[in-house]
Design a protein around this motif. Structure first.
Motif, PDB file in Angstrom:
ATOM      1  N   TRP A  49     -78.436 -67.649 -25.267  1.00 27.51           N
ATOM      2  CA  TRP A  49     -78.962 -67.088 -26.766  1.00 27.51           C
ATOM      3  C   TRP A  49     -79.137 -68.541 -27.623  1.00 27.51           C
ATOM      4  O   TRP A  49     -80.254 -68.620 -28.187  1.00 27.51           O
ATOM      5  CB  TRP A  49     -77.990 -66.216 -27.217  1.00 27.51           C
ATOM      6  N   ARG A  52     -81.602 -70.817 -24.161  1.00 30.52           N
ATOM      7  CA  ARG A  52     -82.730 -69.770 -23.537  1.00 30.52           C
ATOM      8  C   ARG A  52     -82.602 -70.165 -21.866  1.00 30.52           C
ATOM      9  O   ARG A  52     -83.136 -69.367 -21.226  1.00 30.52           O
ATOM     10  CB  ARG A  52     -84.168 -70.100 -23.946  1.00 30.52           C
ATOM     11  N   GLU A  98     -82.314 -68.548 -16.536  1.00 26.78           N
ATOM     12  CA  GLU A  98     -83.116 -68.357 -17.476  1.00 26.78           C
ATOM     13  C   GLU A  98     -82.929 -67.239 -18.201  1.00 26.78           C
ATOM     14  O   GLU A  98     -82.937 -66.207 -17.646  1.00 26.78           O
ATOM     15  CB  GLU A  98     -84.598 -68.590 -17.423  1.00 26.78           C
ATOM     16  N   LEU A  99     -82.864 -66.850 -19.421  1.00 32.02           N
ATOM     17  CA  LEU A  99     -82.767 -65.665 -20.338  1.00 32.02           C
ATOM     18  C   LEU A  99     -84.084 -64.940 -20.156  1.00 32.02           C
ATOM     19  O   LEU A  99     -85.189 -65.453 -20.293  1.00 32.02           O
ATOM     20  CB  LEU A  99     -82.604 -65.787 -21.840  1.00 32.02           C
ATOM     21  N   THR A 100     -83.979 -63.361 -19.604  1.00 33.16           N
ATOM     22  CA  THR A 100     -85.281 -62.749 -19.811  1.00 33.16           C
ATOM     23  C   THR A 100     -85.109 -61.981 -21.145  1.00 33.16           C
ATOM     24  O   THR A 100     -84.535 -62.226 -22.100  1.00 33.16           O
ATOM     25  CB  THR A 100     -84.878 -61.397 -18.643  1.00 33.16           C
ATOM     26  N   SER A 101     -86.712 -61.233 -21.171  1.00 31.42           N
ATOM     27  CA  SER A 101     -86.743 -60.648 -22.388  1.00 31.42           C
ATOM     28  C   SER A 101     -85.788 -59.767 -22.724  1.00 31.42           C
ATOM     29  O   SER A 101     -85.319 -59.473 -24.059  1.00 31.42           O
ATOM     30  CB  SER A 101     -88.126 -60.012 -22.479  1.00 31.42           C
ATOM     31  N   GLN A 104     -82.787 -61.296 -24.025  1.00 30.81           N
ATOM     32  CA  GLN A 104     -83.012 -61.731 -25.564  1.00 30.81           C
ATOM     33  C   GLN A 104     -83.042 -60.704 -26.208  1.00 30.81           C
ATOM     34  O   GLN A 104     -82.244 -60.705 -27.522  1.00 30.81           O
ATOM     35  CB  GLN A 104     -84.444 -62.560 -25.858  1.00 30.81           C
ATOM     36  N   LYS A 105     -83.062 -59.496 -26.180  1.00 34.25           N
ATOM     37  CA  LYS A 105     -83.238 -58.247 -26.685  1.00 34.25           C
ATOM     38  C   LYS A 105     -81.816 -57.879 -27.011  1.00 34.25           C
ATOM     39  O   LYS A 105     -81.433 -57.321 -28.052  1.00 34.25           O
ATOM     40  CB  LYS A 105     -83.891 -56.714 -26.155  1.00 34.25           C
ATOM     41  N   ARG A 107     -79.146 -59.635 -27.639  1.00 32.45           N
ATOM     42  CA  ARG A 107     -78.669 -60.584 -28.636  1.00 32.45           C
ATOM     43  C   ARG A 107     -78.757 -59.737 -30.030  1.00 32.45           C
ATOM     44  O   ARG A 107     -77.845 -59.984 -30.919  1.00 32.45           O
ATOM     45  CB  ARG A 107     -79.835 -61.667 -28.904  1.00 32.45           C
TER      46      ARG A 107
END
Length: 158
Positions: A49, A52, A98-101, A104-105, A107
């Motif tokens: 977070w 990324r 790598e962070l996916t969408s 990220q959500k 978070r």
């Protein structure tokens, strides 16, 4: 303190830290359950977070986890669709996380976790005094860890 007292369990710094660490990790359980994360997975997500993307090696160094512990944990996060694992285009030996969408959500849902732990620890994290006490404790623990790490390195050089 008498010499015989030095070997009492309740006089050991290591045991006090061990108990505190176990209590903190246990306290995270109910806070992380709604997110579907374990404590080590939460630590990985915290780093991602912030950044990324990170290599497995960098994650391991940042979290003090070896690749044998980190790899299965990352596979589970990937299976959940929170991260992707890819070979670095410039160096095939490097695996990038790598962070996916979806990651990220997650978070947004995790924002209440730190305050939940602070409350669980008996601090009022909403007022300035409570925030200052938590920050001071965190700084003391970081400084202690750094001093011990240096001491271990110095001892191994002797």
């Amino acid at each position: 303190m008498a010499a015989h007292d030095a070997l009492r369990l309740d006089q050991q710094l290591c045991f006090a830290l061990y108990r505190a660490s176990r209590a903190v990790i246990r306290a995270y359980g109910p806070l992380l359950e709604p997110l579907g994360l374990t404590y080590p997975q939460y630590l990985v997500m915290l780093v991602l977070w912030e950044e990324r993307s990170a290599s497995v090696k960098a994650l391991g160094e940042r979290l003090a986890l070896d690749s044998g512990t980190l790899t299965p944990l990352l596979k589970r996060l990937e299976q959940r669709g929170l991260v992707t694992r890819r070979r670095d285009a410039d160096d095939e030996r490097v695996v990038r996380i790598e962070l996916t969408s979806e990651g990220q959500k997650l978070r947004a849902r995790a924002t209440a976790v730190p305050a939940g732990l602070v409350r669980c620890a008996g601090f009022d994290g909403l007022d300035a005094q409570g925030r200052a006490r938590v920050a001071s404790l965190r700084q003391e623990l970081v400084a202690l860890a750094e001093r011990i790490e240096v001491g271990v390195e110095d001892a191994s050089e002797d």
